[in-house]
Design a protein around this motif. Structure first.
Motif, mmCIF file in Angstrom:
data_model
loop_
_atom_site.group_PDB
_atom_site.id
_atom_site.type_symbol
_atom_site.label_atom_id
_atom_site.label_comp_id
_atom_site.label_asym_id
_atom_site.label_seq_id
_atom_site.Cartn_x
_atom_site.Cartn_y
_atom_site.Cartn_z
ATOM 1 N N LYS A 281 -25.612 22.902 14.412
ATOM 2 C CA LYS A 281 -25.441 24.188 15.096
ATOM 3 C C LYS A 281 -24.958 25.301 14.165
ATOM 4 C CE LYS A 281 -20.684 23.350 16.662
ATOM 5 N NZ LYS A 281 -19.787 23.302 17.834
ATOM 6 N N LEU A 282 -24.434 24.910 12.972
ATOM 7 C CA LEU A 282 -23.920 25.916 12.035
ATOM 8 C C LEU A 282 -24.891 26.198 10.897
ATOM 9 C CD1 LEU A 282 -20.177 24.772 11.784
ATOM 10 C CD2 LEU A 282 -21.156 26.622 13.161
ATOM 11 N N VAL A 283 -26.025 25.500 10.856
ATOM 12 C CA VAL A 283 -27.042 25.779 9.826
ATOM 13 C C VAL A 283 -27.594 27.186 10.039
ATOM 14 C CG1 VAL A 283 -29.305 25.126 8.906
ATOM 15 C CG2 VAL A 283 -27.643 23.356 9.572
ATOM 16 N N GLY A 284 -27.625 27.980 8.984
ATOM 17 C CA GLY A 284 -28.092 29.359 9.071
ATOM 18 C C GLY A 284 -26.980 30.353 9.363
ATOM 19 N N LYS A 285 -25.773 29.837 9.678
ATOM 20 C CA LYS A 285 -24.627 30.717 9.923
ATOM 21 C C LYS A 285 -23.945 31.056 8.593
ATOM 22 C CE LYS A 285 -24.995 30.390 14.445
ATOM 23 N NZ LYS A 285 -25.283 31.546 15.335
ATOM 24 N N THR A 286 -23.079 32.054 8.627
ATOM 25 C CA THR A 286 -22.352 32.435 7.425
ATOM 26 C C THR A 286 -21.128 31.540 7.238
ATOM 27 O OG1 THR A 286 -20.943 34.040 8.548
ATOM 28 C CG2 THR A 286 -23.077 34.828 7.721
ATOM 29 N N PHE A 287 -20.618 31.521 6.020
ATOM 30 C CA PHE A 287 -19.420 30.743 5.728
ATOM 31 C C PHE A 287 -18.252 31.244 6.579
ATOM 32 C CE2 PHE A 287 -15.554 29.822 3.319
ATOM 33 C CZ PHE A 287 -15.717 28.467 3.052
ATOM 34 N N GLN A 288 -18.205 32.541 6.836
ATOM 35 C CA GLN A 288 -17.138 33.126 7.651
ATOM 36 C C GLN A 288 -17.211 32.625 9.089
ATOM 37 O OE1 GLN A 288 -17.355 37.409 8.437
ATOM 38 N NE2 GLN A 288 -15.148 37.555 8.047
ATOM 39 N N ASN A 289 -18.416 32.610 9.664
ATOM 40 C CA ASN A 289 -18.585 32.102 11.031
ATOM 41 C C ASN A 289 -18.181 30.630 11.124
ATOM 42 O OD1 ASN A 289 -21.593 34.070 11.253
ATOM 43 N ND2 ASN A 289 -19.556 34.575 12.069
ATOM 44 N N CYS A 290 -18.566 29.907 10.099
ATOM 45 C CA CYS A 290 -18.239 28.481 10.070
ATOM 46 C C CYS A 290 -16.725 28.278 9.991
ATOM 47 C CB CYS A 290 -18.944 27.829 8.885
ATOM 48 S SG CYS A 290 -18.897 26.026 8.909
ATOM 49 N N SER A 291 -16.044 29.108 9.220
ATOM 50 C CA SER A 291 -14.585 29.016 9.092
ATOM 51 C C SER A 291 -13.901 29.213 10.432
ATOM 52 C CB SER A 291 -14.079 30.061 8.095
ATOM 53 O OG SER A 291 -14.593 29.832 6.811
ATOM 54 N N PHE A 292 -14.384 30.192 11.224
ATOM 55 C CA PHE A 292 -13.804 30.445 12.536
ATOM 56 C C PHE A 292 -13.984 29.242 13.469
ATOM 57 C CE2 PHE A 292 -14.546 35.232 11.801
ATOM 58 C CZ PHE A 292 -13.309 35.333 11.194
ATOM 59 N N GLU A 293 -15.128 28.592 13.372
ATOM 60 C CA GLU A 293 -15.396 27.429 14.221
ATOM 61 C C GLU A 293 -14.410 26.295 13.938
ATOM 62 O OE1 GLU A 293 -17.489 26.828 16.746
ATOM 63 O OE2 GLU A 293 -18.072 28.950 16.705
ATOM 64 N N PHE A 294 -14.143 26.069 12.654
ATOM 65 C CA PHE A 294 -13.248 24.972 12.306
ATOM 66 C C PHE A 294 -11.783 25.342 12.531
ATOM 67 C CE2 PHE A 294 -17.018 23.486 10.012
ATOM 68 C CZ PHE A 294 -17.013 22.157 10.387
ATOM 69 N N MET A 295 -11.458 26.618 12.505
ATOM 70 C CA MET A 295 -10.099 27.046 12.821
ATOM 71 C C MET A 295 -9.737 26.689 14.259
ATOM 72 S SD MET A 295 -9.775 30.727 10.859
ATOM 73 C CE MET A 295 -8.214 31.089 11.638
ATOM 74 N N LYS A 296 -10.738 26.686 15.142
ATOM 75 C CA LYS A 296 -10.500 26.318 16.531
ATOM 76 C C LYS A 296 -10.066 24.860 16.642
ATOM 77 C CE LYS A 296 -14.019 29.579 18.216
ATOM 78 N NZ LYS A 296 -15.318 29.688 18.917
ATOM 79 N N GLN A 297 -10.488 24.047 15.656
ATOM 80 C CA GLN A 297 -10.121 22.635 15.635
ATOM 81 C C GLN A 297 -8.901 22.374 14.742
ATOM 82 O OE1 GLN A 297 -13.619 20.299 14.571
ATOM 83 N NE2 GLN A 297 -14.969 21.882 15.412
ATOM 84 N N GLU A 298 -8.223 23.452 14.336
ATOM 85 C CA GLU A 298 -7.045 23.378 13.463
ATOM 86 C C GLU A 298 -7.394 22.729 12.118
ATOM 87 O OE1 GLU A 298 -3.885 21.449 15.518
ATOM 88 O OE2 GLU A 298 -3.695 23.012 17.037
ATOM 89 N N GLU A 299 -8.560 23.098 11.588
ATOM 90 C CA GLU A 299 -9.003 22.639 10.279
ATOM 91 C C GLU A 299 -9.352 23.842 9.409
ATOM 92 O OE1 GLU A 299 -10.963 18.279 11.104
ATOM 93 O OE2 GLU A 299 -12.214 20.035 11.486
ATOM 94 N N LEU A 300 -8.975 23.781 8.146
ATOM 95 C CA LEU A 300 -9.161 24.895 7.225
ATOM 96 C C LEU A 300 -10.341 24.609 6.309
ATOM 97 C CD1 LEU A 300 -8.170 27.574 5.986
ATOM 98 C CD2 LEU A 300 -6.694 26.209 4.489
ATOM 99 N N LEU A 301 -11.359 25.473 6.376
ATOM 100 C CA LEU A 301 -12.540 25.318 5.535
ATOM 101 C C LEU A 301 -12.252 25.907 4.160
ATOM 102 C CD1 LEU A 301 -15.448 24.330 5.515
ATOM 103 C CD2 LEU A 301 -16.173 26.617 6.261
ATOM 104 N N LEU A 302 -12.319 25.064 3.122
ATOM 105 C CA LEU A 302 -11.989 25.485 1.765
ATOM 106 C C LEU A 302 -13.199 25.913 0.954
ATOM 107 C CD1 LEU A 302 -9.461 22.663 0.807
ATOM 108 C CD2 LEU A 302 -8.950 24.932 1.703
ATOM 109 N N GLY A 303 -14.290 25.224 1.130
ATOM 110 C CA GLY A 303 -15.465 25.521 0.322
ATOM 111 C C GLY A 303 -16.635 24.669 0.751
#
Length: 334
Positions: A281-303
């Motif tokens: 569901k995140l393929v084609g999305k930006t790294f920023q959008n993906c970061s927000f999605e994982f923040m909802k799960q209390e996970e920090l996207l590093l790279g």
């Protein structure tokens, strides 16, 4: 099976099993004899065997008692022969149990499992690593290889100890290297840096030679030896000196000083690095959008790793492709 083959099989069997077979034979033999001599007192062979076991073990319930002269003679022979065999068997079992525990503590026993993690070297780093595994990965099976410990109390640690040199095939085979999932090789703190790196590289060569498919994490102290560790077969090379120097630098020059024990190291020890394939569901999305999605799960996207390139904190508008792998940080949960 011939008599000669039966005798060879008997003497090749472990002593505990041999004694158990001897005890069983004696009890059945005397039980059958007393049943034949006194069928009225011992109606079945099982009753005779029951009496033989109770008498031979010196329990003596008294529910079955031979009444004839020859029945009492059989009882005497049973006490002299069968009782001695039972006592010797119990003593042997006790001695074998004690010896097994001693060999386990001294690292003499071979590990029989598979899909386990082998940790080479017993030091403060591996102590903490083992504590984290015990707390957060309870189903993980760990085998420790070390040559400096003469004995370790196995009841205090949830791992199998193998004493020996990790660069030797005999030691690695005792740790069941052929079925190990991962091998972690730490530097020997008692050696000079270059010598410690050479030992780590040699252990890498030995482990990779016995199991080419195992994943090897190797700690290297000097920068010059990193290429050699990779050529030896290390899948991941950790240079602890670089990491510690970076921590010292940031701790020295950060502006706000907080409580001594609330440091970056302590915070990182409660976090877990994860690498996953980008969700569909995140393929084609930006790294920023993906970061927000994982923040909802209390996970920090590093790279992420994409197109064969590892990027930490890439540009926010970077588009995620189907083959991308995400690197994130999440809180360890027991």
């Amino acid at each position: 099976m011939s008599l000669n083959q039966l005798i060879q099989w008997y003497f090749r069997t472990p002593i505990v099993l041999r004694l158990l077979a001897t005890v069983a034979f004696c009890m059945i033999f005397f039980g059958s004899i007393v049943h034949w001599i006194e069928p009225d007192v011992f109606p079945t062979v099982f009753d005779g065997v029951w009496w033989a076991v109770i008498t031979g073990s010196t329990v003596g319930y008294g529910d079955f008692v031979p009444l004839t002269f020859w029945g009492k003679v059989i009882g005497i022979f049973l006490i002299l022969a069968g009782g001695g065999v039972v006592t010797f068997y119990m003593a042997t079992v006790s001695a074998s149990t004690v010896k097994y525990e001693q060999d386990l503590s001294r690292g003499k026993l071979e590990y029989k499992g598979k899909d386990h993690v082998i940790i080479i070297g017993w030091n403060e780093r591996t102590k903490q690593l083992n504590q984290m595994i015990e707390s957060y990965a309870k189903n993980e099976h760990v085998v420790l290889i070390d040559n400096s410990l003469k004995e370790i109390e196995y009841k205090d640690h949830d791992f199998h100890y193998v004493r020996g040199d990790a660069t030797e095939d005999e030691t690695l085979n005792k740790a069941h290297i052929k079925d190990a999932r991962c091998v972690i090789i730490t530097s020997d703190p008692s050696k000079k840096e270059r010598q410690a790196d050479q030992t780590s590289i040699l252990a890498t060569v030995a482990a990779k030679g016995l199991n080419p498919n195992t994943f090897i994490i190797c700690e290297i102290l000097t920068k010059e030896q990193i290429p050699n560790a990779k050529r030896a077969g290390a899948d991941t090379v950790v240079r602890s000196n670089d990491f510690m120097s970076t921590l010292f630098f940031h701790e020295l020059y950060r502006k706000a000083h907080i409580k001594p024990f609330d440091t970056l190291v302590k915070q990182l020890s409660n976090q877990q690095y994860k690498q996953i394939t980008v969700p569909e569901k995140l393929v084609g999305k930006t790294f920023q959008n993906c970061s927000f999605e994982f923040m909802k799960q209390e996970e920090l996207l590093l790279g992420m790793e994409q197109d064969g390139e590892l990027q930490i904190n890439p540009p926010a508008q970077t588009i995620l492709k189907e083959d991308a792998h995400l690197i994130m940080l999440s809180t360890l949960r027991k």
